[in-house]
Scaffold this motif. Structure first.
Motif, PDB file in Angstrom:
ATOM      1  N   LEU A   1     -32.523 128.990 -33.048  1.00 41.04           N
ATOM      2  CA  LEU A   1     -31.993 128.718 -31.717  1.00 41.04           C
ATOM      3  C   LEU A   1     -33.068 128.123 -30.829  1.00 41.04           C
TER       4      LEU A   1
ATOM      5  N   GLN B   1     -34.367 120.788 -28.241  1.00 37.37           N
ATOM      6  CA  GLN B   1     -33.707 119.484 -28.221  1.00 37.37           C
ATOM      7  C   GLN B   1     -32.688 119.354 -27.102  1.00 37.37           C
TER       8      GLN B   1
ATOM      9  N   ASN C   1     -27.785 118.560 -36.819  1.00 39.36           N
ATOM     10  CA  ASN C   1     -28.988 118.945 -37.565  1.00 39.36           C
ATOM     11  C   ASN C   1     -30.209 118.537 -36.778  1.00 39.36           C
ATOM     12  N   PRO C   2     -30.656 119.402 -35.875  1.00 39.84           N
ATOM     13  CA  PRO C   2     -31.802 118.993 -35.051  1.00 39.84           C
ATOM     14  C   PRO C   2     -33.048 118.897 -35.911  1.00 39.84           C
TER      15      PRO C   2
ATOM     16  N   ARG D   1     -25.773 119.117 -25.945  1.00 40.74           N
ATOM     17  CA  ARG D   1     -26.486 119.920 -26.919  1.00 40.74           C
ATOM     18  C   ARG D   1     -26.999 119.033 -28.040  1.00 40.74           C
ATOM     19  N   ALA D   2     -27.796 119.607 -28.903  1.00 35.60           N
ATOM     20  CA  ALA D   2     -28.414 118.811 -29.966  1.00 35.60           C
ATOM     21  C   ALA D   2     -27.358 118.365 -30.961  1.00 35.60           C
TER      22      ALA D   2
ATOM     23  N   TRP E   1     -26.566 130.053 -24.148  1.00 42.09           N
ATOM     24  CA  TRP E   1     -26.371 129.872 -25.576  1.00 42.09           C
ATOM     25  C   TRP E   1     -25.704 131.116 -26.150  1.00 42.09           C
TER      26      TRP E   1
ATOM     27  N   ASP F   1     -23.685 128.646 -30.906  1.00 42.86           N
ATOM     28  CA  ASP F   1     -24.742 127.717 -31.304  1.00 42.86           C
ATOM     29  C   ASP F   1     -25.342 128.027 -32.665  1.00 42.86           C
ATOM     30  N   VAL F   2     -25.543 129.300 -32.966  1.00 42.23           N
ATOM     31  CA  VAL F   2     -26.158 129.672 -34.240  1.00 42.23           C
ATOM     32  C   VAL F   2     -25.322 130.769 -34.864  1.00 42.23           C
TER      33      VAL F   2
ATOM     34  N   ASP G   1     -35.466 126.257 -31.792  1.00 44.74           N
ATOM     35  CA  ASP G   1     -35.607 124.848 -32.161  1.00 44.74           C
ATOM     36  C   ASP G   1     -34.490 124.022 -31.554  1.00 44.74           C
ATOM     37  N   GLN G   2     -33.284 124.594 -31.526  1.00 37.58           N
ATOM     38  CA  GLN G   2     -32.175 123.866 -30.909  1.00 37.58           C
ATOM     39  C   GLN G   2     -32.413 123.661 -29.431  1.00 37.58           C
TER      40      GLN G   2
END
Lengths: 159, 212, 389
Positions: free
Chosen positions: B191, B197, B208-209, B204-205, B140, B171-172, B193-194
């Motif tokens: 991250l 998922q 909006n996961p 990838r998620a 990530w 990612d973030v 939280d991502q």
């Protein structure tokens, strides 16, 4: 050596130099400062004079200024740490000229400073042992600090 | 000189009469649900089945593996500029990230996360891409600070890449100049939280996961 | 203890006449936490015989960008040159503009500037101490001890800055004409408490390090810079004072009311990493002294002679040039500014302290082992925002 004495000493040895005692405020704190403009041929002789006779052994910096039609100007500053004498040396290279004598035989600190001048302005220093780009990559085209170079010149593939 | 024991000794509760025990049980029944076992356990458990001799907890493999992945994300120390100082402050005493399982690790071959902290210049971009390529999957990237998000205050410069997402997938994004450690911690928790998922197939998620 | 093993009967002499040299890259990403610096080392065994320092990985076009930003906009960007001691860079720029424009700075603003600059010096030296010891000790080994302690103290100083300016690391505190913010009520007491605490803890760190034979072995005799080399290359700050030159801009060319404070300038003659370490440890205490004096004598008055910025082009500096220099934690940070009468400078050059300091590396590293390269880099303490600008 007071700055009056230094001024007379310089004018004796280098008649074609223009010496201006910088105002007391021009180096903040009131350190004695002289600004000397020498012709381009006297650049290295004046530097070794400053180091050996005036005792300015501390090499502060060297850089360049792009005065658009009047050409480039190379600036260097050396200090005498014991007496507090600061000497700003300038030389105008003239329109269209981008070559200058190198100060590396006199001051070792000029090595990286002159590489940066070459990188940013394109000034070739004669006598520099290793003149190549220092801040930008070796394959960069152009000299950024020239006034003809736009600040946001795109560089593919990063646009 | 009395030498004090290193661990405080808490006396076991002594029930003097039945009323203490009843009070203790009532207190424990009134406690909120989520306090009885850790939320990580709650997050990954699908069902608890009672079997003779004990309980069996079933969990989808994704949830279990993602929980393991997100609890030990090792960032590669990739500090470029001013944001690196704030990143170091996040890794240090006050805003410790090791409590989240993140051990900053110098070698990209053993790390999961690249926090791009600082301005990416044109000279540095190939090096950054090389380090990112050396990281094994799943990996990530967090873009920290406005220089890495979009070029920042130096966006109009000739030697600045206008955002690290022109070089690697991010990612973030953590905004700020520099983002204080609280912001970076917020970004790292987002991250996590991502990662919860993250699918085994590598997808990838969605943008909006679901964030609990 | 003797071993009863048979000795080898044939010996092979390895020939290190130069054919066995190895070129190793200490690349822009490496764990010794200093930033993006690439050193291409030529090694003979474990000894370094040549160093080619490649910089420029953080060249962010400061000098060209400053020609497009006004005098009111640029100080916040100036912080990002020396980002560990952001106040010093702003100081140099703002002082250069005030020198050309002959703008008077009120006394209270000068004292506030001194307090901020000295607090910044303490914070910067704490980070230096932490990262240097972490480099020499290893991040997961013993090196993280001093790092975590030093960052803990540094966080308390950053709390002071946060209540003063609003930002922890990069500020826009200095403006042309004075400072932007005044100290909030209660800040002076919090500042005194913080520096008292730091004063008591510096003694602990010195005790931890100087009684440690590993630290002494790694720092003494390593990275010797002779006095003559120091002046010739133009390094400044603790490096110069660690090599025996008694030169401190706050003493030799005092600016912003530094002449009102009494403090000593530490000078060591050994020229090695240990001498530079001693210089910086004494500088902690001297900065604490200066802050105490400044807080006690803080005069009342305005904090800026040009308060209330209404538009970005409000400050116009007439034609002229000046070079202003500031004693930063790393040395002489200078700003050579040429103004042409408009709201933006014509040319601005940063004389970065770390740029000149780093130029000494190719002269002192050859002859040392690879592990000493890390110790020397740490004691030179470069910040790459200043090197590459």
């Amino acid at each position: 050596m007071t700055h009056e004495q230094a001024k007379t000493f310089i004018s004796e040895r280098f008649g074609s130099a223009q010496v201006e005692p910088a105002s007391a405020e021009a180096t903040a704190g009131g350190g004695m400062a002289l600004t000397v403009t020498v012709p381009a041929n006297d650049w290295r002789p004046f530097a070794s004079f400053a180091k050996n006779e005036l005792g300015c052994r501390f090499f502060s910096f060297s850089s360049a200024v792009d005065w658009k039609e009047q050409g480039l100007e190379v600036v260097a500053k050396v200090d005498n740490l014991d007496t507090g004498l600061s000497l700003v040396m300038k030389t105008k290279l003239g329109p269209g000229v981008s070559e200058c004598q190198s100060l590396v035989p006199v001051y070792r600190g000029a090595n990286w400073m002159e590489r940066e001048c070459y990188d940013m302005f394109g000034i070739r220093f004669n006598g520099h042992p290793d003149l190549r780009r220092i801040l930008l990559g070796d394959d960069w085209v152009g000299h950024p600090l020239l006034k003809s170079y736009a600040v946001d010149t795109p560089y593919p593939p990063y646009r | 000189m009395e030498i004090k024991p290193p661990v405080p000794i808490i006396p076991a509760p002594i029930w003097r009469n039945i009323k203490d025990l009843q009070e203790w049980e009532q207190l424990h029944q009134k406690r909120p649900e989520g306090d009885k076992h850790s939320s990580a356990f709650e997050a990954i458990t699908e069902g608890i089945h009672s079997f003779p001799g004990g309980f069996v907890v079933t969990t989808p493999a994704d949830a279990f593996l993602n929980w393991a992945r997100k609890s030990s994300v090792w960032p590669v120390t990739f500090g470029l500029a001013c944001c690196a100082i704030e990143m170091m402050a996040t890794f240090a005493s006050r805003f410790d990230v090791e409590r989240l399982g993140m051990v900053p690790w110098a070698s990209p071959r053993h790390s999961d996360l690249m926090v791009v902290s600082g301005t990416v210049t044109i000279k540095m971009a190939p090096m950054l891409l090389r380090i990112y390529d050396q990281m094994p999957d799943p990996k990530w990237a967090v873009s920290m600070g406005s220089c890495a998000n979009s070029g920042g205050p130096f966006r109009h410069g000739y030697h600045v890449v206008k955002g690290v997402d022109r070089v690697i997938p991010v990612d973030v994004y953590v905004p700020g100049c520099p983002p204080p450690p609280e912001s970076l911690l917020n970004g790292l928790l987002l991250l996590q939280d991502q990662i919860a998922q993250f699918r085994r197939t590598g997808k990838r998620a969605a943008p909006n996961p679901k964030v609990d | 203890m003797t071993l009863d093993t048979p000795q080898a009967t044939t010996h092979v002499e390895l020939d290190y006449s130069g054919g066995e040299r190895l070129t190793m890259n200490m690349g822009p990403q490496h764990p010794s936490a200093h930033g993006v610096f690439r050193a291409i080392l030529t090694l003979e065994g474990e000894t370094v015989v040549g160093v080619d320092a490649v910089i420029g990985y953080l060249h962010r076009c400061h000098e060209k960008l400053s020609e497009t930003l006004t005098y009111a906009q640029y100080p916040s960007i100036a912080s990002k040159t020396d980002y560990v001691a952001a106040m010093t860079s702003e100081f140099a720029y703002v002082m250069a503009a005030e020198t050309i424009g002959k703008i008077e700075v009120p006394k209270r603003a000068q004292y506030l500037r001194v307090i901020a600059a000295e607090l910044q010096r303490i914070a910067s030296h704490l980070l230096w101490l932490g990262t240097w010891c972490m480099d020499m000790g290893g991040a997961l080994g013993g090196g993280a001890t001093i790092f975590l302690y030093a960052i803990r103290e540094r966080e308390s100083i950053l709390d002071l800055f946060e209540s003063l300016v609003g930002a922890r690391l990069l500020y826009g505190f200095y403006q042309v004409g004075g400072t932007r913010y005044d100290i909030p009520p209660g800040w002076a007491d919090a500042c005194r408490k913080t520096i008292d605490m730091i004063d008591s803890r510096i003694g602990e760190y010195e005790g931890l390090l100087e009684n440690n034979p590993f630290f002494q072995a790694r720092a003494q005799g390593v990275g010797y810079i002779s006095r003559e080399l120091a002046e010739d290359v133009g390094i400044a700050g603790p490096l110069l004072r660690g090599s025996g030159v008694n030169f401190d801009l706050r003493r030799s060319a005092p600016y912003s009311s530094y002449e009102d404070f009494t403090f000593t300038v530490p000078v060591e003659t050994a020229g090695d990493c240990f001498a530079r370490y001693r210089v910086r440890m004494v500088e902690f205490r001297e900065s604490i002294k200066i802050i105490r004096q400044a807080l006690d004598k803080l005069p009342d008055g305005a904090i800026s002679s040009r308060p209330g910025l209404k538009s970005v082009a409000q400050i116009r500096i007439p034609k002229g040039e000046a070079y202003s220099r500031v004693e930063g934690p790393r040395g002489e940070v200078g700003c050579y500014l040429i103004a042409d009468g408009s709201a933006k400078p014509y040319r601005m050059k940063w004389r970065g302290a770390s740029f000149s300091n780093l130029a000494v590396l190719p002269h002192i590293i050859p002859g040392h082992k690879v592990a000493d390269v890390v110790a020397i880099m740490g004691s030179v303490d470069p910040v790459f925002g200043e090197v590459d600008r």
